[in-house]
Design a protein around this motif. Structure first.
Motif, PDB file in Angstrom:
ATOM      1  N   GLN A   1       0.463   5.398   1.317  1.00  0.00           N
ATOM      2  CA  GLN A   1      -0.382   6.311   2.087  1.00  0.00           C
ATOM      3  C   GLN A   1       0.144   7.723   1.902  1.00  0.00           C
TER       4      GLN A   1
ATOM      5  N   ILE B   1     -12.728  -6.841  13.953  1.00  0.00           N
ATOM      6  CA  ILE B   1     -13.177  -7.333  12.645  1.00  0.00           C
ATOM      7  C   ILE B   1     -14.604  -7.824  12.826  1.00  0.00           C
TER       8      ILE B   1
ATOM      9  N   TYR C   1      -9.002  -0.090  12.406  1.00  0.00           N
ATOM     10  CA  TYR C   1      -7.579  -0.126  12.694  1.00  0.00           C
ATOM     11  C   TYR C   1      -7.186   1.122  13.474  1.00  0.00           C
TER      12      TYR C   1
ATOM     13  N   LEU D   1      -5.190   4.535   2.749  1.00  0.00           N
ATOM     14  CA  LEU D   1      -4.221   3.645   2.109  1.00  0.00           C
ATOM     15  C   LEU D   1      -4.766   3.174   0.762  1.00  0.00           C
TER      16      LEU D   1
ATOM     17  N   PHE E   1     -10.339   1.448   2.012  1.00  0.00           N
ATOM     18  CA  PHE E   1      -9.941   2.172   3.221  1.00  0.00           C
ATOM     19  C   PHE E   1     -10.619   3.526   3.309  1.00  0.00           C
TER      20      PHE E   1
ATOM     21  N   PHE F   1       0.452  -5.312   9.452  1.00  0.00           N
ATOM     22  CA  PHE F   1       1.193  -4.309   8.698  1.00  0.00           C
ATOM     23  C   PHE F   1       2.625  -4.185   9.209  1.00  0.00           C
ATOM     24  N   GLY F   2       3.519  -3.868   8.269  1.00  0.00           N
ATOM     25  CA  GLY F   2       4.876  -3.520   8.634  1.00  0.00           C
ATOM     26  C   GLY F   2       4.952  -2.078   9.113  1.00  0.00           C
ATOM     27  N   PRO F   3       6.134  -1.612   9.529  1.00  0.00           N
ATOM     28  CA  PRO F   3       6.282  -0.268  10.086  1.00  0.00           C
ATOM     29  C   PRO F   3       6.313   0.828   9.040  1.00  0.00           C
TER      30      PRO F   3
ATOM     31  N   GLU G   1      -6.922 -11.571  10.295  1.00  0.00           N
ATOM     32  CA  GLU G   1      -6.360 -10.253  10.524  1.00  0.00           C
ATOM     33  C   GLU G   1      -5.246  -9.964   9.533  1.00  0.00           C
ATOM     34  N   GLN G   2      -5.135  -8.716   9.145  1.00  0.00           N
ATOM     35  CA  GLN G   2      -4.064  -8.254   8.276  1.00  0.00           C
ATOM     36  C   GLN G   2      -3.017  -7.548   9.144  1.00  0.00           C
TER      37      GLN G   2
ATOM     38  N   SER H   1      -4.840  -3.869  13.827  1.00  0.00           N
ATOM     39  CA  SER H   1      -6.255  -4.226  13.859  1.00  0.00           C
ATOM     40  C   SER H   1      -6.840  -4.095  15.267  1.00  0.00           C
TER      41      SER H   1
ATOM     42  N   GLY I   1       3.601   7.467  12.410  1.00  0.00           N
ATOM     43  CA  GLY I   1       4.843   6.847  11.973  1.00  0.00           C
ATOM     44  C   GLY I   1       4.869   5.336  12.061  1.00  0.00           C
ATOM     45  N   ARG I   2       3.714   4.722  12.306  1.00  0.00           N
ATOM     46  CA  ARG I   2       3.659   3.267  12.418  1.00  0.00           C
ATOM     47  C   ARG I   2       2.617   2.703  11.448  1.00  0.00           C
ATOM     48  N   GLY I   3       2.670   1.399  11.248  1.00  0.00           N
ATOM     49  CA  GLY I   3       1.659   0.747  10.437  1.00  0.00           C
ATOM     50  C   GLY I   3       0.364   0.555  11.211  1.00  0.00           C
ATOM     51  N   PRO I   4      -0.770   0.408  10.513  1.00  0.00           N
ATOM     52  CA  PRO I   4      -2.050   0.180  11.199  1.00  0.00           C
ATOM     53  C   PRO I   4      -2.054  -1.136  11.969  1.00  0.00           C
TER      54      PRO I   4
ATOM     55  N   ARG J   1     -13.603  -3.584   9.283  1.00  0.00           N
ATOM     56  CA  ARG J   1     -12.527  -3.579  10.281  1.00  0.00           C
ATOM     57  C   ARG J   1     -12.233  -2.162  10.734  1.00  0.00           C
TER      58      ARG J   1
ATOM     59  N   PHE K   1       3.491   0.863   2.892  1.00  0.00           N
ATOM     60  CA  PHE K   1       3.272  -0.174   3.888  1.00  0.00           C
ATOM     61  C   PHE K   1       3.108  -1.518   3.204  1.00  0.00           C
TER      62      PHE K   1
ATOM     63  N   TYR L   1       0.840  -1.186   0.000  1.00  0.00           N
ATOM     64  CA  TYR L   1       0.000   0.000   0.000  1.00  0.00           C
ATOM     65  C   TYR L   1       0.881   1.244   0.000  1.00  0.00           C
TER      66      TYR L   1
END
Lengths: 114, 111
Positions: A37, B49, B36, A43, B101, A105-107, A102-103, B46, B41-44, B34, A90, A35
């Motif tokens: 953003q 759901i 999130y 996203l 999203f 995500f990386g940082p 669940e999905q 969860s 500065g971080r990923g989402p 869902r 991401f 993705y």
């Protein structure tokens, strides 16, 4: 488990340069996603993969390429970088997208193209 | 057009107060929804759901509701904490594999 890892964390490119964003997951997930953003935006899916050897385009694939030679790795390639590709990228993974899967995500990788 | 709209865009509350975030969607066919949490500065990450048949789901101080008839969902945060400061993103799954999203609600909790 490390989960989903991405490298690099930050990168500055000049217009026309190319680079590969790395993504690795150690959860044995089938599905992997890339993705982007943009500031103040949701996203947007670039590419996704439902398993090794299988990739498909998402909503905004132009200017990017992917490959999935192993279950664990899903690199994203930028060819001929453009300022419009300045964004936060991401990577994510899941068993699949239905039900309660669940999905993760990386940082993220923050990319600036100047 | 398949869209997910969230309101408000941003929200400021005092620590200890409750708040509710809204999500309206026009996605069809609907698979699941869902929520999130995305720290700066971080990923989402969860939170909940919910499938078509689920009306309410809780995760600690977070409670999500879903009305599939009106295509609305809400996320209620109880007794807010400073660590709740983040963006909250609503995501609707279409056709079991296409994620749509929302643009998120930015929540700031002040002491």
């Amino acid at each position: 488990n490390a989960g989903v890892t991405q490298t690099p964390k930050f990168r500055i490119l000049k217009i026309g340069q190319s680079m590969t964003l790395q993504c690795t997951q150690d959860m044995n997930h089938n599905y992997m996603y890339w993705y982007r953003q943009d500031p103040g935006m949701g996203l947007k899916l670039i590419y996704y993969s439902v398993g090794a050897g299988i990739t498909d385009k998402g909503e905004v694939p132009n200017g990017y390429n992917v490959s999935r030679s192993t279950t664990e790795d899903f690199p994203l390639r930028l060819e001929l970088a453009a300022p419009s590709q300045t964004s936060v990228y991401f990577c994510a993974s899941s068993y699949w997208t239905g039900g309660h899967n669940e999905q993760f995500f990386g940082p993220g990788t923050r990319l600036t193209v100047l | 057009k398949n869209q997910v709209e969230q309101s408000p865009q941003s929200l400021i509350i005092l620590e200890g107060k409750n708040c509710t975030l809204q999500c309206n969607y026009t996605v069809s066919p609907f698979s699941n929804l869902r929520w999130y949490k995305q720290d700066t500065g971080r990923g989402p990450v969860s939170l909940t759901i919910m499938t078509f048949s689920e009306n309410t789901k809780s995760n600690g101080r977070y409670t999500a509701t879903l009305d599939a008839d009106t295509k609305q969902s809400s996320l209620h945060i109880t007794a807010s904490q400073l660590s709740d400061s983040a963006s909250y993103i609503c995501v609707v799954i279409r056709d079991t594999d296409k994620l749509i999203f929302g643009t998120g609600t930015r929540l700031q909790v002040f002491p």
